[in-house]
Scaffold this active site. Sequence first.
Site, short mmCIF file in Angstrom:
data_model
loop_
_atom_site.label_atom_id
_atom_site.label_comp_id
_atom_site.label_asym_id
_atom_site.label_seq_id
_atom_site.Cartn_x
_atom_site.Cartn_y
_atom_site.Cartn_z
N LYS A 154 49.78 34.66 28.71
CA LYS A 154 49.15 33.68 27.45
C LYS A 154 48.26 34.91 27.64
CE LYS A 154 49.59 28.91 28.87
NZ LYS A 154 48.82 27.58 29.04
N ARG A 235 45.77 41.84 39.51
CA ARG A 235 45.08 41.10 40.59
C ARG A 235 44.87 43.19 41.66
NH1 ARG A 235 43.85 37.15 39.74
NH2 ARG A 235 44.35 35.32 40.38
N ASP A 259 38.68 46.17 36.56
CA ASP A 259 38.45 44.76 37.23
C ASP A 259 38.80 44.19 38.36
OD1 ASP A 259 36.13 43.07 36.45
OD2 ASP A 259 37.98 41.64 36.27
N GLU A 264 39.07 44.35 47.59
CA GLU A 264 38.11 43.41 47.15
C GLU A 264 37.59 42.05 47.30
OE1 GLU A 264 38.20 39.91 43.34
OE2 GLU A 264 39.78 42.24 42.79
N HIS A 296 35.86 42.06 39.09
CA HIS A 296 36.18 40.41 38.94
C HIS A 296 35.44 39.78 38.25
CE1 HIS A 296 39.72 38.81 40.80
NE2 HIS A 296 39.69 37.97 39.37
N GLN A 297 34.83 40.23 36.99
CA GLN A 297 34.27 39.07 35.95
C GLN A 297 35.18 38.84 34.31
OE1 GLN A 297 30.56 42.11 35.53
NE2 GLN A 297 31.22 41.66 33.21
#
Length: 347
Positions: A154, A235, A259, A264, A296-297
């Site tokens: 998607k 990821r 990101d 992390e 990771h935003q």
Amino acid sequence: MLKIAFFDTKPYDKEIFQELNKKYGFEIIYFEERLNDKTVKLTEGFDVVSIFVQDKASSLVINKLHEYGVKLIALRCAGYNNVDFKAARDKIHIVHVPAYSPHAIAEFTVSMMLTLNRKIHKSHTRTKDLNFSLSGLLGFDMYQKTVGIIGTGKIAKILIKILKGFECNVIAYDLYPDTRSAEELGFSYVSLDELFIESDIISLHCPLTKDTEYIINANSINKMKKGAMIVNTGRGKLINTKDLIEGLKEYKIGSAALDVYEEEDKYFYEDFSVSGVNDDVLSRLLTFPNVLITSHQAYFTKEALNNIATTTLDSMMQLDEGKPLENEIAYICDENGCIIKKVITQK
């Protein structure tokens, strides 16, 4: 009434879930701690446990949850690589949030491409210091550049629509090609090697599996165009970070926008501005002027948080009412591990 334990809770999580829970009436206890082998004891007495991307539902955790009578693990995210499905088999249901906001992540991906390419972040810092020089800020037109998309779920399809607006040439790789969408959106499927060879920009949107772990490595980097840009909003372990660093040092990789990061869970979503980080690899990445890192935003919009909360609480309501769990992750396991049978997820 279900009693629910929320782990890795941030103030914005608590605010939106408290507001929406007025409709559902669950008893929710919020923990700032992450779920792992050491904190699992906090789940005793709960019916449901809700976790996020940095929580770890290991075999030990799963067995303890089962012992405590927990019926459901509700992931507040699309990804599920932090759950030991083999341990969970026949013990506990697992649901996730299939599509909290594919638009948010696709839009953020493009913003990373543009920021990195046109050095907007560097220019902003310079002008605040009254340095208005253009030296070192040269970028390139997105027009007619070839963008390779790995994984065409998607998010990727929305990203492709945006990129076609820049008149980019889009090629893609997916284990399960969607030929109808390719025809409708005007992109073509190619082999993974061809994607590496032809792309000016490579963007990762596949789930993390045994097949995709370190899909970007020394071998694949050697096949890429000199100066290629790599963007990862998927990821962290899709990229072998040490190999990426070597590619950057050798100027094979022109730039990278990340990101996510493979280690992390030790740092992202927390503040280390005073204490610093004890990670030589991450520290090295941060020294490159052609590397853009965010924590990771990509998903982080009002719409996404609302969709996460609504979908998660709906799954809990379905459990409470004995209805089928619409967003349950179905899987089969054998001695070699587990395979997801059917899951609608953001790639």
